[in-house]
Design an enzyme around this catalytic site. Structure first.
Site: not given
Ligand code: GLU
Length: 505
Positions: A244-245
């Site tokens: 994820s980010k």
């Protein structure tokens, strides 16, 4: 039968690493087997989809060189067909109308949570309703959703990655396939489209495994052949959590900006969940097409390792023909304002001596660079005067022994004035000089390297001298001497010495 595969991104975000990897696996298989690769944009979620995301996805695929044979189709164009398929399921007894009110639906959910097993309350209500009552409600225009009537038994498929997969139907909800506003849900739309596009193998992330039995039931309900399925493993960050980010850039476009080559990105993505079965790691696109097979797609999740991407990028940079690399480096040097663009004012008089041959420079730097950005940063000092000195290099190689450094620079200047300007001859001259000075070749070369490039790491010193040319090399040694004289005289005068020699007076 011709293999027909598809990539079906939702344009609710940019092309991320996981999506790009799924697209690539489908594309590699299609190319390997002479199949058809279809692109379908699943834009039915009107609120979250955007044209900008669609464009970013198309651009990302284009950058990676993943070309499609059919499409892009847009899921929203198939709405009428999705509805018609829902009604086919109704006619064939595979679905029913659900007239439940929102209150009833909320109650059903609450009861299901409390009891903890799949209750089919909406189905019970539908079945308790007479045909006349249904007619009457339809005549009054009462809204209804359409739900799949999940049959008893088991749903089984032979997954091309995971082997036999088996789901008990009692664990599958009577899912809504058409909402009361007439819009299809994902599972209906995806099956309807895959049927319409003649897809023979659905390859996608294994986060979709729980959708597959539902979709298989819809195929059966429609009386259509069920395609094969292959669920490819998730991609995790180095901490073992889903990528994820948090783990940094996950949009493919960010790597493009950073100067990762598409060739390296494709190579890297291919190794996320697939293994060639030997220890090869560096692949061209063509080699990947030849080596790829579903049998070697791994079941266990893949780990995203940024260091490996950078390493692979370095490998591809090194192997790439300079002629192919040159336009990309040139564009970046222009963007950085280091090279002048076409149409810019011609360089000031005398500037010819400050030009270096970019092709030679790229040839020297490409085995020493990890990314294009890195290559451009290393190229910079060859274009800018005065040289921007890297302070730690100056401290280490000059300031520890200022008078020694001055002596070496002065001696080298004397020696280089008349030397033939060619790498082997320059090397012979400077090695002889080191011998005379008794200072060791390494010490002399590092002193000169800092003067010529501003730092203590560069391509081979003699190549650097040839590249810069006699006049410019000597000017840089002179500037270094001026800097050191000023250093000896105190910090104030050092500042003054940083003005380039030809502007100093
Ligand atoms: N639009 C879906 C997604 O992006 C596609 C799923 C599928 O490939 O069936 O997850």
């Amino acid at each position: 039968m011709t293999l027909r595969v598809r990539f079906a991104p939702s344009p609710t975000g940019y092309l991320h690493v996981g999506g790009a990897r799924t697209a690539l696996f489908n594309w590699l298989l299609a190319r390997k087997e002479g199949g058809v690769f279809i692109l379908r944009i699943e834009d039915t979620d009107r609120e979250r989809s955007s044209e900008a995301h669609t464009q970013a996805i198309l651009h990302g695929l284009d950058w990676l060189g993943i070309t499609w044979d059919e499409g892009p189709y847009f899921q929203s164009e198939g709405l009428e067909r999705h509805r018609a398929d829902a009604f086919t399921l109704l006619e064939r007894g595979w679905a029913y109308r659900d007239f439940s009110t929102p209150e009833q639906a909320a109650q059903d959910r609450e009861e299901q949570v409390r009891v903890g097993s799949r209750l089919r309350r909406a189905r019970e209500r539908a079945e308790a309703m007479s045909a006349d009552e249904v007619e009457a409600r339809l005549a009054r225009g009462e809204p209804f959703a359409v739900r799949l009537r999940v049959p008893e038994g088991e749903t089984v498929w032979e997954d091309r990655v995971h082997g036999e997969m088996r789901f008990r139907n009692e664990e599958i909800d009577d899912l809504v396939i058409l909402r009361s506003d007439g819009t299809p849900t994902y599972n209906l739309a995806v099956v309807s489209d895959d049927v319409a596009h003649g897809v023979t193998l659905v390859m996608r992330g294994d986060d979709h495994i729980s959708n597959t039995p539902k979709q298989i039931l819809i195929y059966r309900g429609l009386g259509k052949p069920v395609p094969e399925f292959a669920h490819v493993p998730m991609i995790l960050g180095p901490d073992g959590k889903r990528l994820s980010k948090r783990h940094g850039a996950t949009a493919v476009g960010d790597y493009e900006k950073e100067g990762i080559l598409p060739e390296a990105m494709v190579n890297f993505l291919a190794l996320l969940g697939w293994s060639p079965g030997d220890d090869r790691e560096v692949f061209t696109r063509q080699e990947l097409i030849e080596a790829f097979s579903l049998e070697r797609v791994l079941k266990k999740s893949a780990v995203f390792d940024l260091e490996k991407l950078r390493w692979l990028n370095g490998q591809h940079l090194m192997r790439m023909a300079t002629a192919d690399l040159l336009p990309r480096v040139e564009a970046r040097l222009r963007e950085a304002g280091v090279l002048l663009g076409p149409g810019a004012p011609s360089p000031p008089a005398g500037d010819a001596a400050t030009r270096v041959d970019l092709a030679t420079l790229v040839e020297l730097l490409k085995p020493r660079s990890r990314t294009l950005e890195d290559l451009v940063a290393q190229a910079r000092p060859y274009f800018t005067d005065p040289v921007d000195y890297d302070r730690p290099s100056v401290e280490k190689h000059w300031l520890k022994d200022v008078s020694g450094a001055r002596r070496r620079l002065e001696a080298a200047m004397g020696r280089l004035q008349g030397a033939p300007w060619e790498a082997a001859a320059l090397e012979a001259e400077l090695r002889a000089l080191a011998e005379e000075l008794g200072s060791g070749a390494g010490k002399l070369f590092q002193t000169l390297r800092v003067a010529l490039t501003g730092r203590d790491a560069s391509p081979g010193l003699f190549d650097v001298l040839v590249l810069l040319g006699r006049e410019r090399s000597l000017r840089r040694l002179e500037a270094a001497l001026a800097y050191l004289r000023a250093e000896a005289a105190g910090p104030e005068s050092r500042k003054a010495s940083l003005t380039p020699p030809d502007e100093a007076d």
